[in-house]
Design an enzyme around this catalytic site. Structure first.
Site, PDB file in Angstrom:
ATOM      1  N   LYS A 105       0.691  -1.107   0.299  1.00 38.47           N
ATOM      2  CA  LYS A 105       0.481  -0.096   0.141  1.00 38.47           C
ATOM      3  C   LYS A 105       0.751   0.911   0.182  1.00 38.47           C
ATOM      4  O   LYS A 105       0.669   2.486  -0.892  1.00 38.47           O
ATOM      5  CB  LYS A 105      -0.565   0.226   1.644  1.00 38.47           C
ATOM      6  CG  LYS A 105      -0.714   0.242   2.561  1.00 38.47           C
ATOM      7  CD  LYS A 105      -1.260  -0.434   3.541  1.00 38.47           C
ATOM      8  CE  LYS A 105      -0.034  -0.799   4.948  1.00 38.47           C
ATOM      9  NZ  LYS A 105      -0.050  -2.112   4.818  1.00 38.47           N
ATOM     10  N   VAL A 132      -5.241  -3.243   0.199  1.00 36.28           N
ATOM     11  CA  VAL A 132      -6.285  -2.690   0.810  1.00 36.28           C
ATOM     12  C   VAL A 132      -7.004  -3.881   1.361  1.00 36.28           C
ATOM     13  O   VAL A 132      -7.261  -4.664   0.329  1.00 36.28           O
ATOM     14  CB  VAL A 132      -6.701  -1.783  -0.022  1.00 36.28           C
ATOM     15  CG1 VAL A 132      -8.294  -1.098   1.125  1.00 36.28           C
ATOM     16  CG2 VAL A 132      -6.216  -0.584  -0.772  1.00 36.28           C
ATOM     17  N   GLY A 134      -6.190  -6.781   2.775  1.00 34.93           N
ATOM     18  CA  GLY A 134      -5.860  -7.812   2.607  1.00 34.93           C
ATOM     19  C   GLY A 134      -7.067  -8.710   1.694  1.00 34.93           C
ATOM     20  O   GLY A 134      -6.915  -8.483   0.450  1.00 34.93           O
ATOM     21  N   GLY A 187       0.861 -10.692  18.071  1.00 35.47           N
ATOM     22  CA  GLY A 187       0.973 -10.331  16.369  1.00 35.47           C
ATOM     23  C   GLY A 187       0.539  -9.618  15.464  1.00 35.47           C
ATOM     24  O   GLY A 187       1.169  -9.328  14.829  1.00 35.47           O
ATOM     25  N   GLU A 190       2.420  -3.928  15.386  1.00 35.49           N
ATOM     26  CA  GLU A 190       4.232  -4.424  15.444  1.00 35.49           C
ATOM     27  C   GLU A 190       4.754  -3.857  16.715  1.00 35.49           C
ATOM     28  O   GLU A 190       3.927  -3.514  17.456  1.00 35.49           O
ATOM     29  CB  GLU A 190       4.843  -3.143  14.605  1.00 35.49           C
ATOM     30  CG  GLU A 190       3.904  -3.714  13.079  1.00 35.49           C
ATOM     31  CD  GLU A 190       4.513  -4.615  12.401  1.00 35.49           C
ATOM     32  OE1 GLU A 190       6.103  -4.675  12.051  1.00 35.49           O
ATOM     33  OE2 GLU A 190       4.276  -4.969  11.189  1.00 35.49           O
ATOM     34  N   ASP A 201      -1.662   3.627   8.273  1.00 28.81           N
ATOM     35  CA  ASP A 201      -1.784   2.152   7.099  1.00 28.81           C
ATOM     36  C   ASP A 201      -3.043   2.486   6.580  1.00 28.81           C
ATOM     37  O   ASP A 201      -2.956   2.295   5.774  1.00 28.81           O
ATOM     38  CB  ASP A 201      -1.938   1.410   8.222  1.00 28.81           C
ATOM     39  CG  ASP A 201      -1.914  -0.067   7.209  1.00 28.81           C
ATOM     40  OD1 ASP A 201      -1.321  -1.115   7.151  1.00 28.81           O
ATOM     41  OD2 ASP A 201      -3.141  -0.001   7.885  1.00 28.81           O
ATOM     42  N   LYS A 205      -4.606   3.026   2.870  1.00 26.58           N
ATOM     43  CA  LYS A 205      -5.264   2.586   2.596  1.00 26.58           C
ATOM     44  C   LYS A 205      -6.760   3.591   1.814  1.00 26.58           C
ATOM     45  O   LYS A 205      -6.689   3.051   0.508  1.00 26.58           O
ATOM     46  CB  LYS A 205      -6.112   1.330   3.107  1.00 26.58           C
ATOM     47  CG  LYS A 205      -4.524   0.553   3.757  1.00 26.58           C
ATOM     48  CD  LYS A 205      -5.337  -0.535   4.802  1.00 26.58           C
ATOM     49  CE  LYS A 205      -4.399  -1.526   4.812  1.00 26.58           C
ATOM     50  NZ  LYS A 205      -4.639  -1.807   6.735  1.00 26.58           N
TER      51      LYS A 205
END
Ligand code: HSE
Length: 429
Positions: A105, A132, A134, A187, A190, A201, A205
């Protein structure tokens, strides 16, 4: 059946998912693409690293030239991510007449125009469905299924990490720090969560979706951005009292040829389907002038969901059903639409003040709102301490300018300790 060779750049989570899907669904993929896909090369930085999947000998390489110079490789799947080498490798691959599939992205939002131009010049395809949300097929939806519409709005929960954190805060009553720690342990987040938690993020997108939906170039720096770090348990509780749930929304609206683009925490009515999008799930609501409202829901990250979008793009390229010239919207050759200054945007607002428990403070505050044309819908007051009181307001639709001007004056009031929260409301009207 004819074989086609592809290469994958990067073999992390998504790369592994792509590999698994290509093996697991091989028969279906052959039928649908009319090709037998062979992953001829995978670019990694360390070929000796221990991996979950055993790969045929000779597939791994740490030299990009092994891929660029191999004319038998027709499609390059870029899953390195980030802005570093990913863009350079994609350009080199296109110049070597290879089609591109990417989940990146950052690169598409920043350099989509340049990359599309090269794809056109080189007569190769450039697909980016996985960039965008997933596994949610939003790019194809905008580019193909909804092309009969003038798109009026896109409103999305398009960051799984922040949705997980806010869901945990709402449902388990834990703090932001505790929820972030849980997201990191699982997980999802980050070690440095800035990109997700501060809304970057989602901004990238949104820039990609808005440029396609509104047929214009979108500079992601023009998107108003606010993350979720300042959301407190108190605000979540107050929001619930007023009948709302807090979500990080990415909002794109077009009115009179002007765009409204913003990413921020938002109060949404708790009975709206978006309020029930929990954990790492994503959802995108699109309003088209023909189709009306449409909502897509699914997993916005993860090896198999994102791999599903990547492999779908590979199959589309093999079917070659969309030519580069059909994907021009992002290249900015259409009208350049103006993005409204955030001052001009209008919403209802949730505002929470910390004030001294003195006679007249409510009246003084209300007077300032009134003078600035901000009308109050409801308010609640909780005595939480001997020394201070929390006042929470819900306003009618007001311009951000009027809210800002009111709060500037309210802050100067002697009995107002602090303006603790200002959160926009989306009522989906
Ligand atoms: N980090 C993103 C998210 C996934 O939490 O949704 C990749 O874009």
């Amino acid at each position: 059946m004819e074989k086609v060779k592809i290469a994958i750049l990067g073999f992390g989570n998504v790369g592994t998912g792509v590999w698994k899907i290509l093996q697991e669904n091989r028969k279906e993929i052959m039928k649908r693409s009319n090709y037998d896909i062979e992953v001829a090369k995978i670019l990694v930085s360390d070929i000796n690293k221990k991996r979950e999947i055993e790969l045929p000998k000779g597939v791994l390489t740490n030299n990009i030239d092994d891929i660029i110079n191999d004319d038998s490789i027709k499609i390059v799947v870029e899953l390195i991510g980030g802005r570093g080498q990913a863009k350079e490798y994609m350009i080199r691959a296109m110049k070597a007449k290879k089609h591109i599939v990417t989940a990146n992205k950052l690169v598409v939002a920043n350099w989509g125009e340049e990359l599309f131009k090269i794809a056109e010049e080189e007569n190769v395809l450039f697909y980016y469905e996985a960039s965008v949300a997933g596994g949610i097929p939003i790019i194809r939806e905008i580019n193909e299924s909804l092309t009969a519409n003038r798109i009026e709005q896109i409103i999305g929960i398009i960051n799984g990490t922040t949705n997980y954190i806010l869901s945990k805060m709402t449902n388990d009553g834990i703090s932001f720090d505790e929820a972030l720690k849980e997201a990191q342990d699982k997980g999802y987040a980050e070690a440095d969560p800035t990109s997700d938690v501060d809304g970057f993020d989602a901004v990238y997108k949104l820039a990609i979706m808005a440029s396609l939906a509104f047929g214009t170039k979108v500079d992601h720096d023009c998107i108003y951005r606010e993350g979720i770090r300042n959301i407190s348990a108190v605000d979540i509780e107050y929001a619930q009292k007023f009948g709302y749930t807090i979500k990080l929304l990415a909002i794109a609206k077009e009115e009179n040829n002007k765009l409204e683009l913003r990413v921020h925490p938002t109060l949404i009515p708790s009975n709206h389907p978006m309020a029930n999008v929990n954990d790492v799930f994503n959802a995108i609501l699109i309003k088209g002038n023909a189709v009306g409202e449409l909502m897509l829901y699914g997993k916005g990250a993860g090896d198999l969901p994102t791999g599903s979008a990547v492999v779908g793009d590979i199959i589309s390229i093999l079917r070659n059903n969309v030519k580069p010239s059909d994907l021009k919207a992002i290249s900015g050759e259409e009208d350049f639409k103006e993005v409204k200054n955030s001052d001009e945007n209008e919403s209802e607002f949730y505002i929470r003040l910390n004030v001294k428990d003195r006679a007249g403070v409510l009246g003084d505050t209300a007077k300032i709102f009134g003078k600035n044309n901000v009308s109050i819908t409801s308010l609640t007051q909780d005595v939480v301490h001997k020394e201070y009181v929390l006042l929470a307001f819900i306003t009618h639709k007001s311009s951000e300018r009027n809210i800002r001007e009111s709060l500037k004056k309210i802050k100067e009031l002697e009995n107002v300790n602090e303006i603790e929260s200002i959160i926009r409301i989306e009522s989906f009207n």
